[in-house]
Design an enzyme around this catalytic site. Structure first.
Site, PDB file in Angstrom:
ATOM      1  N   LYS A 121       0.957  -0.732  -0.407  1.00 20.55           N
ATOM      2  CA  LYS A 121       0.416   0.207   0.011  1.00 20.55           C
ATOM      3  C   LYS A 121       0.800   1.019  -0.355  1.00 20.55           C
ATOM      4  O   LYS A 121       1.628   1.491   0.850  1.00 20.55           O
ATOM      5  CB  LYS A 121      -1.220  -0.310   1.280  1.00 20.55           C
ATOM      6  CG  LYS A 121      -1.689   1.473   1.392  1.00 20.55           C
ATOM      7  CD  LYS A 121      -3.285   0.818   2.507  1.00 20.55           C
ATOM      8  CE  LYS A 121      -3.876   2.485   2.578  1.00 20.55           C
ATOM      9  NZ  LYS A 121      -4.723   2.508   3.509  1.00 20.55           N
ATOM     10  N   ASP A 226     -13.576   4.582   9.988  1.00 20.43           N
ATOM     11  CA  ASP A 226     -13.646   4.540   8.559  1.00 20.43           C
ATOM     12  C   ASP A 226     -14.264   3.298   8.085  1.00 20.43           C
ATOM     13  O   ASP A 226     -13.891   2.448   6.916  1.00 20.43           O
ATOM     14  CB  ASP A 226     -12.702   4.180   7.372  1.00 20.43           C
ATOM     15  CG  ASP A 226     -12.894   4.800   5.518  1.00 20.43           C
ATOM     16  OD1 ASP A 226     -13.948   4.931   5.483  1.00 20.43           O
ATOM     17  OD2 ASP A 226     -11.866   5.285   5.260  1.00 20.43           O
TER      18      ASP A 226
HETATM   19  P1  ADP Z   1      -7.345   3.594   0.820  1.00 23.57           P
HETATM   20  O1  ADP Z   1      -6.870   3.372   2.345  1.00 23.57           O
HETATM   21  O2  ADP Z   1      -7.115   5.005   0.115  1.00 23.57           O
HETATM   22  O3  ADP Z   1      -8.782   3.049   1.255  1.00 23.57           O
HETATM   23  P2  ADP Z   1      -7.530   0.260   1.315  1.00 23.57           P
HETATM   24  O4  ADP Z   1      -6.260   0.314   2.561  1.00 23.57           O
HETATM   25  O5  ADP Z   1      -8.913   0.704   2.020  1.00 23.57           O
HETATM   26  O6  ADP Z   1      -6.563   2.206   0.916  1.00 23.57           O
HETATM   27  O7  ADP Z   1      -7.547  -0.573   0.107  1.00 23.57           O
HETATM   28  C1  ADP Z   1      -7.754   0.268  -0.928  1.00 23.57           C
HETATM   29  C2  ADP Z   1      -8.399  -1.237  -1.808  1.00 23.57           C
HETATM   30  O8  ADP Z   1      -7.461  -2.348  -1.818  1.00 23.57           O
HETATM   31  C3  ADP Z   1      -9.527  -2.204  -0.709  1.00 23.57           C
HETATM   32  O9  ADP Z   1     -10.544  -1.696  -1.426  1.00 23.57           O
HETATM   33  C4  ADP Z   1      -9.067  -3.354  -1.667  1.00 23.57           C
HETATM   34  O10 ADP Z   1      -9.935  -3.952  -2.549  1.00 23.57           O
HETATM   35  C5  ADP Z   1      -7.645  -3.338  -1.802  1.00 23.57           C
HETATM   36  N1  ADP Z   1      -6.946  -3.894  -0.180  1.00 23.57           N
HETATM   37  C6  ADP Z   1      -5.957  -2.814   0.403  1.00 23.57           C
HETATM   38  N2  ADP Z   1      -5.282  -4.047   1.520  1.00 23.57           N
HETATM   39  C7  ADP Z   1      -5.309  -4.771   0.979  1.00 23.57           C
HETATM   40  C8  ADP Z   1      -4.792  -6.188   0.760  1.00 23.57           C
HETATM   41  N3  ADP Z   1      -3.772  -6.507   1.722  1.00 23.57           N
HETATM   42  N4  ADP Z   1      -5.101  -7.482   0.025  1.00 23.57           N
HETATM   43  C9  ADP Z   1      -6.237  -7.817  -0.685  1.00 23.57           C
HETATM   44  N5  ADP Z   1      -6.524  -6.511  -1.683  1.00 23.57           N
HETATM   45  C10 ADP Z   1      -6.315  -5.184  -0.605  1.00 23.57           C
HETATM   46 MG    MG Z   2     -10.079   2.227   1.877  1.00 25.09          MG
END
Ligand code: ADP
Ligand code: MG
Length: 393
Positions: A121, A226
């Site tokens: 991320k 959130d």
């Molecule tokens: P933001 O803070 O920008 O909302 P998120 O952490 O919610 O970011 O991640 C955005 C999207 O990425 C999630 O909705 C999911 O689909 C995907 N995602 C995030 N972390 C993971 C993970 N560890 N494994 C698989 N998909 C992930």
């Molecule tokens: Mg998110």
């Protein structure tokens, strides 16, 4: 977000040395004077200007000559520094397809030597609210010079620290693997965001599990802030994993009750609408003081026994300080409140829009380790708050 890591293979030791020099310069300068970059990088045989030109060509830097000849990092430049560090640490060896575009992050698959796929991320605080960052400079203790770098790094550090602590307390969260700059590496969650799920075998059980997690967060002194169908992943066995932690706050926060109720409300509303679950309590009068929780499904914030100090004790141990928490909270709170009105501000930063289209490559085409230049000699600087500015080794 274009993350063409092909370029990474062709960057030399000097390229990374100069890129790091710009990052260091950004601790005190919004635009780092070329002269200063040259001094920090102190390349043995000179040639900083040639390297700067190369980095600019690959969009790792932005050139600004409005006041003086200077440069600053782009997101891509910052991404490369973090990725290079992680690769040098042996955390992963290849970057793959994009998994998600969050509100303030981009998520990619990365692969380890043994083939294990993890999630990376990259935090992009300030992407949807650059103006908000600018207007909040005072809050940021005059760190105007590296607003988005600083905030994105804090968000990553916070997310990593929370994920680790939550995992240790048995919460269903991804395994926190590593963190550098604005980048968090975690285990890949099998499954989908709940928002994509149209049918469940046992919606009532899933609902209870999810509400149970919000309550358990509160018992541990935390509120997610959130907590909704976008940040809850569910697999084929209907097992839940919670993600996305940069906005979490303590139950001692002045708006704790409101944040808690809002998290609960999101879940109630979603399950009611999507899965037709009926509840003893409607979501309309949740803020009313006359809600009798004994007769409703609604968890009552004030009657949850809470362990305070989770944030302070466990997170401070991870390097995420109270000051960090204060800084990021002031920024994110603006975002949370803004989100409530659901009007995302457009960015006004040109390298953001330029990076917004997706350029997804297959894992195989992006093997990094064999092709990268011999590793950088270790070069470390310190951020104002003492965090090491690592470039690799
Ligand atoms: P933001 O803070 O920008 O909302 P998120 O952490 O919610 O970011 O991640 C955005 C999207 O990425 C999630 O909705 C999911 O689909 C995907 N995602 C995030 N972390 C993971 C993970 N560890 N494994 C698989 N998909 C992930
Ligand atoms: Mg998110």
């Amino acid at each position: 977000m274009k993350l063409n890591v092909d370029v990474l293979r062709y960057l030399s030791k000097d390229d990374f040395r100069v890129l790091t020099a710009v990052e260091m310069g950004m601790r005190n300068h919004e635009i780092v004077p070329a002269e200063l970059i040259d001094r920090i990088a102190s390349l043995k045989h000179g040639g900083t200007y040639k390297v700067l030109k190369n980095l600019l060509r690959h969009k790792l830097l932005h050139h600004d000559s409005s006041k003086y000849d200077g440069f600053r990092l782009t997101y891509l430049g910052y991404d490369f520094l973090a990725i290079k560090t992680m690769v040098n640490r042996g955390v992963f060896t290849a970057v793959g397809r994009q998994l998600g575009v969050g509100k303030e992050s981009d998520i990619f698959e990365v692969q380890q030597e043994d083939g294990t796929v993890l999630a990376m991320k990259l935090h992009r605080l300030g992407r949807t609210s650059f103006r908000a960052v600018k207007s909040k400079r005072d809050y940021l203790r005059h760190r105007s010079s590296y607003n988005w770098l600083y905030l994105s790094r804090l968000a990553a550090l916070k997310e990593f620290a929370f994920m680790k602590a939550l995992e240790e307390h048995g919460f269903p969260v991804p395994n926190a693997v590593d963190c550098n700059r604005h980048c968090v590496i975690m285990s890949l969650v099998q499954g989908y965001p709940l928002v994509q799920v149209k049918q469940l075998q046992n919606p009532a059980t899933v609902f209870e599990n999810i509400i149970g997690i919000v309550v358990r967060f509160a018992e541990h002194g935390l509120i997610h802030c959130d907590f909704n169908e976008f940040n809850i992943m569910i697999d084929d066995d209907e097992k839940i994993t919670v993600i996305d932690f940069p906005q979490m706050v303590s139950v001692s926060h002045r708006n704790a009750q409101m944040y808690f109720d809002r998290d609960v409300e999101c879940i109630f509303k979603f399950f009611k609408k999507r899965f037709n679950l009926s509840f003893q309590e409607t979501t309309n009068d949740i803020y009313g003081s006359d809600v009798d929780t004994d007769e409703t499904d609604w968890p009552c914030f004030s009657s949850i026994p809470k362990t305070a100090g989770f944030l302070d004790k466990e997170l401070a141990a991870s390097g995420f300080t109270r000051n960090d928490q204060d800084d990021i909270e002031k920024f994110i709170e603006g975002g949370i409140e803004k989100d409530a009105n659901s009007e995302d501000e457009e960015t006004d930063d040109e390298d953001v829009s330029e990076l917004n289209d997706t350029n997804v490559k297959s894992l195989n085409s992006l093997r990094l380790v064999e092709q990268v230049e011999p590793s950088l000699s270790k070069q470390e600087g310190e951020y104002e708050d003492g965090q090491k500015c690592e470039t690799g080794d």
